[in-house]
Design a protein around this motif. Structure first.
Motif, mmCIF file in Angstrom:
data_model
loop_
_atom_site.group_PDB
_atom_site.id
_atom_site.type_symbol
_atom_site.label_atom_id
_atom_site.label_comp_id
_atom_site.label_asym_id
_atom_site.label_seq_id
_atom_site.Cartn_x
_atom_site.Cartn_y
_atom_site.Cartn_z
ATOM 1 N N SER A 20 0.984 -1.271 0.009
ATOM 2 C CA SER A 20 0.002 -0.004 -0.027
ATOM 3 C C SER A 20 0.843 1.361 0.199
ATOM 4 O O SER A 20 0.507 2.340 -0.508
ATOM 5 N N ASP A 61 -4.631 1.983 -1.247
ATOM 6 C CA ASP A 61 -5.921 1.506 -1.287
ATOM 7 C C ASP A 61 -5.753 -0.090 -1.555
ATOM 8 O O ASP A 61 -5.352 -0.531 -2.592
ATOM 9 N N ARG A 72 -12.136 -0.099 -10.475
ATOM 10 C CA ARG A 72 -10.624 0.067 -10.065
ATOM 11 C C ARG A 72 -10.040 -0.061 -11.335
ATOM 12 O O ARG A 72 -9.100 0.805 -11.506
ATOM 13 N N THR A 108 -7.235 -1.999 -4.637
ATOM 14 C CA THR A 108 -6.747 -1.453 -5.826
ATOM 15 C C THR A 108 -5.258 -2.146 -6.221
ATOM 16 O O THR A 108 -4.971 -2.601 -7.248
ATOM 17 N N ASP A 109 -4.620 -2.039 -4.960
ATOM 18 C CA ASP A 109 -3.137 -2.912 -5.066
ATOM 19 C C ASP A 109 -3.283 -4.153 -5.660
ATOM 20 O O ASP A 109 -2.387 -4.745 -6.253
ATOM 21 N N LEU A 112 -7.213 2.575 -13.129
ATOM 22 C CA LEU A 112 -5.861 2.329 -13.411
ATOM 23 C C LEU A 112 -5.585 2.465 -14.828
ATOM 24 O O LEU A 112 -4.534 3.027 -15.095
ATOM 25 N N SER A 119 -1.119 2.497 -4.384
ATOM 26 C CA SER A 119 -2.130 3.559 -4.377
ATOM 27 C C SER A 119 -2.559 3.832 -2.871
ATOM 28 O O SER A 119 -3.474 4.471 -2.820
#
Length: 313
Positions: free
Chosen positions: A30, A36, A99, A39-40, A103, A34
């Protein structure tokens, strides 16, 4: 290492060390990406799918991205669908679709032939190169600590190759994804709740996990650290550690409380003893141990293993 130590049951001990490494990995990821974690994990899952066939061999990758060793060229990356990523992570399709769109808009990934690819240009960003170096250091520390407590894969050791750092980051990120997603499946939770649960357990038992005498005393499956060994932790501290907004951590804790997996006391949150002995939790511990033993063996084959120096004389 004595025969007695080699035979000793170290499964709970290893699961605690592994859980600590697991949530520390989430924090490192993290910080580098990002901030988050979902998202990662989406980025990691896309990357893994893109290069799965290229990295199937344990050897070094001959092809490079713009001369950077160990990074597969873009032409070798296989696109993956958003649906496949959502399925891999056990998350709703719409959650991952949103997400992935962000990206794509940020240039972190691109679409090719209807699928998604994390290109080499993203992989070699300085933040990712820093993550590779930090992960190797943390992984070497994890292997050494497990080895000092009697858990070693030294029998699988092979001399490292020049591509060691990238082998380690791939193994570590695959381990992180598998440990998170399987934990979610076993406990019927989402990945955020799994990470919060493990972070609470890590905080509760930190003084046991890294203390030589306590770690060994509570090392086997038949010996559970008592309530007196557990230190409660606040929702705020968990959210801060995992770089989650307080409200995200709070909602995850509420889900865990509703399932009876954590309890809230005057000092904060703890995992009660009855939870530790639930069949599904024990099954999760045993799977994490098996996953970790495989991880340690793979690391040894890549060139990282605990190999104590022989006693003089």
């Amino acid at each position: 290492m004595s025969e007695e130590i080699e035979r000793a049951d170290r499964r709970r001990l290893l699961s605690r060390l592994a859980g600590d490494y697991h949530v520390q990995t989430a924090r490192r990821v993290s910080l580098a990406m990002s901030r988050d974690i979902v998202t990662d994990m989406t980025i990691l899952a896309i990357t893994r799918a893109n290069v799965r066939e290229v990295t199937a061999s344990p050897g070094s990758i001959a092809h490079t991205y713009e001369g950077v060793p160990g990074v597969p060229a873009d032409a070798l990356r296989i696109p993956v669908s958003v649906y496949a990523v959502a399925k891999d992570l056990g998350l709703p399709y719409e959650n991952i679709r949103r997400r992935v769109k962000k990206l794509l808009d940020a240039g972190v990934c691109v679409t090719i032939d209807g699928g998604v690819v994390v290109p080499g240009a993203t992989v070699v960003r300085q933040s990712n190169l820093d993550l590779i170096a930090e992960t190797q250091t943390a992984t070497e520390s994890f292997v050494a600590e497990a080895g000092r407590f009697g858990v070693s894969a030294a029998a699988h050791y092979q001399p490292p190759t020049p591509g060691l750092p990238r082998q380690v980051i791939r193994l570590a990120m695959n381990y992180f994804l598998d440990a998170t997603c399987h934990g979610a499946k076993v406990l019927d939770l989402d990945v955020v709740a799994v990470l919060v649960l493990r972070a609470i357990n890590m905080a509760n038992l930190s003084q046991v996990t890294h203390d030589p005498a306590r770690a060994v005393a509570y090392g086997g499956m038949d010996v559970v650290p008592p309530e007196s060994e557990r230190q409660a932790v606040s929702v705020y501290s968990i959210g801060r550690f995992l770089l989650m907004p307080y409200e995200t951590a709070r909602r995850a804790v509420l889900r865990l409380e509703q399932r009876g997996l954590v309890q809230r006391g005057r000092g904060g949150l703890t995992l009660p003893l009855e939870v530790i002995n639930r069949p599904e939790v024990v099954a999760g511990i045993l799977h994490l141990v098996t996953l970790t033993e495989t991880f340690l063996a793979d690391l040894a084959r890549a060139g990282i293993a605990y190999r104590p120096s022989p006693a003089p004389g």
